[in-house]
Design a protein around this motif. Structure first.
Motif, short mmCIF file in Angstrom:
data_model
loop_
_atom_site.label_atom_id
_atom_site.label_comp_id
_atom_site.label_asym_id
_atom_site.label_seq_id
_atom_site.Cartn_x
_atom_site.Cartn_y
_atom_site.Cartn_z
N PRO A 29 0.84 -1.21 0.00
CA PRO A 29 0.00 0.00 0.00
C PRO A 29 0.87 1.25 0.00
O PRO A 29 2.06 1.21 0.32
CB PRO A 29 -0.79 -0.13 1.30
N LEU A 30 0.25 2.35 -0.35
CA LEU A 30 0.94 3.64 -0.33
C LEU A 30 0.95 4.15 1.10
O LEU A 30 -0.11 4.36 1.71
CB LEU A 30 0.19 4.63 -1.24
N SER A 31 2.12 4.35 1.67
CA SER A 31 2.21 4.87 3.04
C SER A 31 1.95 6.37 3.03
O SER A 31 2.03 7.03 1.99
CB SER A 31 3.60 4.59 3.62
N ALA A 32 1.64 6.93 4.20
CA ALA A 32 1.40 8.37 4.31
C ALA A 32 2.65 9.15 3.92
O ALA A 32 2.58 10.19 3.25
CB ALA A 32 0.96 8.72 5.73
N THR A 33 3.81 8.62 4.32
CA THR A 33 5.08 9.30 3.99
C THR A 33 5.30 9.35 2.49
O THR A 33 5.66 10.40 1.93
CB THR A 33 6.26 8.57 4.67
N LEU A 34 5.09 8.22 1.82
CA LEU A 34 5.29 8.18 0.38
C LEU A 34 4.27 9.05 -0.34
O LEU A 34 4.58 9.70 -1.35
CB LEU A 34 5.19 6.74 -0.12
N LEU A 35 3.05 9.09 0.17
CA LEU A 35 2.02 9.95 -0.42
C LEU A 35 2.44 11.41 -0.37
O LEU A 35 2.30 12.15 -1.36
CB LEU A 35 0.70 9.75 0.32
N VAL A 36 2.97 11.84 0.77
CA VAL A 36 3.43 13.23 0.91
C VAL A 36 4.59 13.51 -0.06
O VAL A 36 4.64 14.56 -0.70
CB VAL A 36 3.86 13.51 2.37
N ARG A 37 5.52 12.56 -0.17
CA ARG A 37 6.66 12.75 -1.09
C ARG A 37 6.19 12.85 -2.54
O ARG A 37 6.73 13.66 -3.32
CB ARG A 37 7.66 11.60 -0.92
N LEU A 38 5.23 12.03 -2.93
CA LEU A 38 4.70 12.10 -4.30
C LEU A 38 4.06 13.46 -4.56
O LEU A 38 4.24 14.06 -5.63
CB LEU A 38 3.67 10.99 -4.51
N ALA A 39 3.30 13.94 -3.56
CA ALA A 39 2.63 15.23 -3.72
C ALA A 39 3.64 16.37 -3.82
O ALA A 39 3.50 17.28 -4.65
CB ALA A 39 1.67 15.47 -2.56
N GLU A 40 4.69 16.32 -2.99
CA GLU A 40 5.68 17.40 -2.98
C GLU A 40 6.62 17.34 -4.17
O GLU A 40 6.97 18.36 -4.76
CB GLU A 40 6.48 17.34 -1.67
N THR A 41 7.03 16.14 -4.57
CA THR A 41 8.03 15.99 -5.64
C THR A 41 7.42 16.15 -7.02
O THR A 41 8.01 16.78 -7.90
CB THR A 41 8.72 14.61 -5.54
N PHE A 42 6.21 15.61 -7.21
CA PHE A 42 5.63 15.60 -8.55
C PHE A 42 4.32 16.37 -8.64
O PHE A 42 3.62 16.28 -9.64
CB PHE A 42 5.40 14.15 -9.00
N ASP A 43 4.00 17.14 -7.59
CA ASP A 43 2.78 17.94 -7.57
C ASP A 43 1.56 17.08 -7.88
O ASP A 43 0.69 17.43 -8.67
CB ASP A 43 2.88 19.10 -8.59
#
Length: 460
Positions: free
Chosen positions: A46-60
């Motif tokens: 599953p997508l962790s909360a940490t990875l979700l935040v990184r995806l949002a910040e890195t790739f908008d």
């Protein structure tokens, strides 16, 4: 509170390919290993909360895209399509379906679009049906509109600070901020209307036939049309309806959603649900709402990090015609079926008006639901005139129904009523209630024998 694992490998893979990145390159940018990214893309992690935040910040990346873009609407929606008798001989199990969605999400989406366009049994639905178009858009969002909910919750808190009476607070806000007065008129003055906006007189006119909950909803609906205009217009534009009627119906749904969210603000409503065991009568009294309003609100509780139980809702008349259907996050096939099983007590609600009918049911794929049904009558009922009546059905997966007040004393793992999705989609043999053979199955007539069911079919 129900917390679901976020499986969104198809979205991550699509994003990576659009950016022309290798798994190694994207993994390095996200600070994870390529092997872990590979597992995420294949929906094995599953997508962790940490990875979700990184995806949002890195790739908008907009986090809402993770749940709104599942191929075919997700595994539950795909299971509903594959429940069609047309595919009965294929015996596609859950593991095979999930592997398909993970390995070929675009192919699964193509299948879903082709099936939806062709319909069950190959009968093409009308392309110009605005109601069907609106339903598809609502279910694409799982009937949860986060921006509307947040705006309505903030407004509700502001109104509550000003007055304890929500209806009075809304009326005052309409008067002072928008120069609109609320006027309750006699039924003889508004014989064919319950709500009317008279811009010339700067009045929101309400019929005296509306009960207090409906008056509050009507006032909040008017406030939504004014103060939630930007959010509603953004969602309507994003839907991209080709039909003007569908767009207007969608706007009306969104304004109604906002109005209900003002009456039943998300966090307070969810907390009340969990502390009362989702006791609908208590929720009605606590929030000054009607049964149908509460029932609809229960299908919207899909806020990330604060999810309620995944309810579905359907409203039918005595002829079995559905006028409202919301699957929400439940993925329940009972909502999508155009026909309903007479063994489901949704239909029995008309025999005992105003009484909650509780039933444990089981579908052919062994999915079990605790369902509740009760009659409702629309506002505007007058003696001597035609009186409409509907049955509202609610349901939640039996395995999640333990906390419900309606489940007290019930054995949720015990005997359940076996029902189907209407005779044409049901393969249950020897059903005494059967009215037609399943689609694609030949009717077998034996003059020497009569079974429990008067209708036997090939493969029975």
């Amino acid at each position: 509170m129900v917390r679901e694992k976020l499986m969104a490998g198809h979205v991550v893979r699509r994003l990576r390919r659009r950016l022309a990145l290798s798994q190694a390159a994207m993994a390095e940018m996200l600070g994870i290993s390529p092997s872990y990214l590979n597992l995420v893309e294949r929906n094995q992690r599953p997508l962790s909360a940490t990875l979700l935040v990184r995806l949002a910040e890195t790739f908008d990346l907009d986090p809402r895209a993770l749940s709104a873009a599942e191929p075919g609407g997700g595994a539950a929606a795909m299971r509903r399509r594959l429940a069609d008798p047309l595919f009965a001989d294929l015996e596609i199990d859950r593991a095979e379906l999930e592997e398909w969605l993970a390995a070929a999400p675009s192919g699964a989406e193509a299948f879903a679009r082709a099936y939806d366009r062709g319909g069950s049994g190959g009968a093409a639905p009308a392309d110009d049906d605005p109601v069907a178009a609106v339903r598809r858009e609502i279910e694409r969002w799982r009937n949860h509109f986060a921006d509307l909910d947040a705006a309505a919750e903030a407004l509700a808190d502001e109104l509550r600070l000003g007055a304890g009476d929500l209806y009075g607070a809304i009326a005052e806000r309409l008067r002072t901020r928008h120069q609109l007065a609320i006027r309750v008129l006699p039924a003889e003055v508004m014989p064919d209307a319950l709500r009317r906006l008279d811009l010339h007189a700067r009045q929101l006119q309400l019929s005296e036939l509306l009960d207090p909950a409906s008056r509050t909803f009507a006032a909040a609906f008017q406030l939504a049309q004014i103060e939630a205009r930007e959010e509603v217009e953004a969602l309507a534009r994003g839907a991209g309806f080709a039909d003007r009627t569908a767009e207007r119906l969608y706007r009306r749904h969104l304004c109604g959603y906002f109005a209900a969210a003002v009456m039943m603000p998300y966090a307070r409503f969810l907390r009340a649900c969990e502390t009362t065991g989702y006791d609908i009568e208590l929720l009605q009294r606590r929030f000054g709402a009607g049964f149908e309003q509460v029932a609809h609100r229960l299908t919207t509780l899909s806020r990330v990090g604060a999810r309620g139980l995944p309810f579905f809702m359907v409203r039918v008349d005595r002829a079995g015609v559905a006028s409202k259907r919301y699957a929400g996050a439940s993925g329940a096939a009972l909502v999508e079926a155009d026909a309903r099983c007479p063994l489901w007590r949704l239909h029995h609600a008309f025999d005992r008006p105003g009484t909650l009918a509780v039933q444990l049911v089981e579908l052919e794929d062994n999915a079990r639901f605790l369902t509740m049904a009760r009659t409702v009558s629309p506002q505007g009922r007058r003696y001597g005139l035609v009186a409409a009546e509907f049955a509202v059905g609610l349901g939640v997966e039996a395995g999640l129904a333990g906390p419900l007040a309606a489940a007290r004393g019930l054995d949720l793992a015990g005997l359940a009523t076996p029902i189907g999705l209407g005779c044409r989609r049901c393969l249950r043999p020897a059903c005494p209630q059967r009215a037609a053979p399943p689609a694609g199955r030949a009717w077998v007539v034996n003059e020497r024998e009569r079974g429990v069911s008067a209708i036997a079919f090939a493969g029975d």
